[in-house]
Design an enzyme around this catalytic site. Structure first.
Site, PDB file in Angstrom:
ATOM      1  N   GLU A  61      64.068  13.022  28.616  1.00 12.04           N
ATOM      2  CA  GLU A  61      65.032  12.027  28.131  1.00 12.04           C
ATOM      3  C   GLU A  61      64.863  10.661  28.793  1.00 12.04           C
ATOM      4  O   GLU A  61      65.372   9.657  28.288  1.00 12.04           O
ATOM      5  CB  GLU A  61      66.464  12.525  28.370  1.00 12.04           C
ATOM      6  CG  GLU A  61      66.884  13.699  27.513  1.00 12.04           C
ATOM      7  CD  GLU A  61      67.070  13.327  26.055  1.00 12.04           C
ATOM      8  OE1 GLU A  61      67.117  12.126  25.745  1.00 12.04           O
ATOM      9  OE2 GLU A  61      67.158  14.247  25.215  1.00 12.04           O
ATOM     10  N   GLU A  86      57.945  33.284  37.620  1.00  9.09           N
ATOM     11  CA  GLU A  86      58.718  32.724  38.730  1.00  9.09           C
ATOM     12  C   GLU A  86      58.381  33.367  40.071  1.00  9.09           C
ATOM     13  O   GLU A  86      58.742  32.860  41.127  1.00  9.09           O
ATOM     14  CB  GLU A  86      60.204  32.863  38.468  1.00  9.09           C
ATOM     15  CG  GLU A  86      60.744  34.272  38.535  1.00  9.09           C
ATOM     16  CD  GLU A  86      62.262  34.292  38.405  1.00  9.09           C
ATOM     17  OE1 GLU A  86      62.900  34.821  39.336  1.00  9.09           O
ATOM     18  OE2 GLU A  86      62.785  33.775  37.407  1.00  9.09           O
TER      19      GLU A  86
END
Length: 270
Positions: free
Chosen positions: A81, A112
């Site tokens: 963004e 992960e």
């Protein structure tokens, strides 16, 4: 100090399957209301990290978020963004998720748990001494994130983190930790809920405050935003109209000619 994962503790609500939709929504909302208060307690930590990020970006550095699962996705969202909102280069703020971009839509098994992969991923971006790396992990124990920050520390790269458990291994690894302790989730262990909301709020604060400090906002307007669709062009035209008091058509021509609200206003000659 004993480390307790409050994000994994049992919900204070029982028998969720017996609740009506109305009860479910109200109880979730009651929990969500507590999140901004938890964020407020962490403002001194957030301020310290923002100040460091601004200093490094002024030196030509970049900002990286690293995370897995929900935390990784939130970092990618915030990074993506920044260019349209503030008109910054696409590589100034970067989101890296364990398992690669494919993990944004679909979980990658065991990604992960790889403690060495984050540094490999960062090296793909030519990570350097002026950059800042922020690890995001609700639990504060994600190996991918902790391993990445540990190697950054060894290479004198500034590290920060956003986590939701106090005294976690991640917070102890980061030079600038942010700990937003939101407590047990409504749905036990579902850290995409309150913990994820807290992370999103902190990321909003971090990137927005940093970009304002870097001069990417004028007044309260996104004067450097990218004019990438009709809605944003119309917003830009109205911002130009407001700042230099010209009709819509003239403001539109100025915006088209100069490419941004800031440039249109700065180059306007009465």
């Amino acid at each position: 100090m004993t480390f307790t994962k409050t994000t994994e503790q049992s919900s204070k609500y029982e028998h969720l399957e017996q609740m009506s939709v109305h009860e479910l929504l109200n109880n979730i909302n009651e929990e969500d209301i507590t999140v901004p208060h938890a964020v407020k307690k962490a403002i001194p930590q957030i301020e310290a990290l923002v100040t460091q990020v601004v200093a490094n970006l002024k030196l030509g550095g970049r900002l990286f978020y690293i995370g897995a699962g929900t935390s990784g996705r939130l970092g990618v969202v915030d990074a993506s963004e920044c260019p349209p909102t503030f008109g910054v280069p696409f590589d100034l703020v970067n989101g890296i998720i364990a398992g690669g971009d494919g993990a944004i839509r679909r979980a990658v098994e065991n990604a992960e748990d790889n403690a060495t992969q984050a540094w490999i991923d960062l090296q793909m971006h030519n990570i350097g001494p002026n950059d800042v790396v922020i690890g995001i992990a609700a639990s504060g124990t994600t190996p991918y994130v902790i391993g990445g920050l540990e190697t950054c520390n060894q290479n004198n790269i500034v590290t920060g983190c956003i986590t939701n458990n106090a005294g976690s291994p991640l917070a102890l690894t980061a030079k600038f930790p942010i700990e937003v302790v939101v407590g047990p989730e409504f749905l036990t262990g579902s850290s995409r809920m309150k913990a994820g909301t807290a992370q999103k709020l902190v990321l909003n604060m971090l990137s927005t405050a940093a970009m304002i400090q870097l001069g990417r906002v004028k007044g309260n307007k996104m004067v450097d935003m990218r004019l990438s669709n009709v809605k944003l062009v119309d917003r830009g035209v109205k911002m130009v109209m407001e700042q230099i008091s010209v009709p819509y058509e003239e403001a539109s021509e100025l915006l088209k000619k100069y490419g941004s609200v800031r440039n249109a206003v700065d180059n306007y000659k009465k």
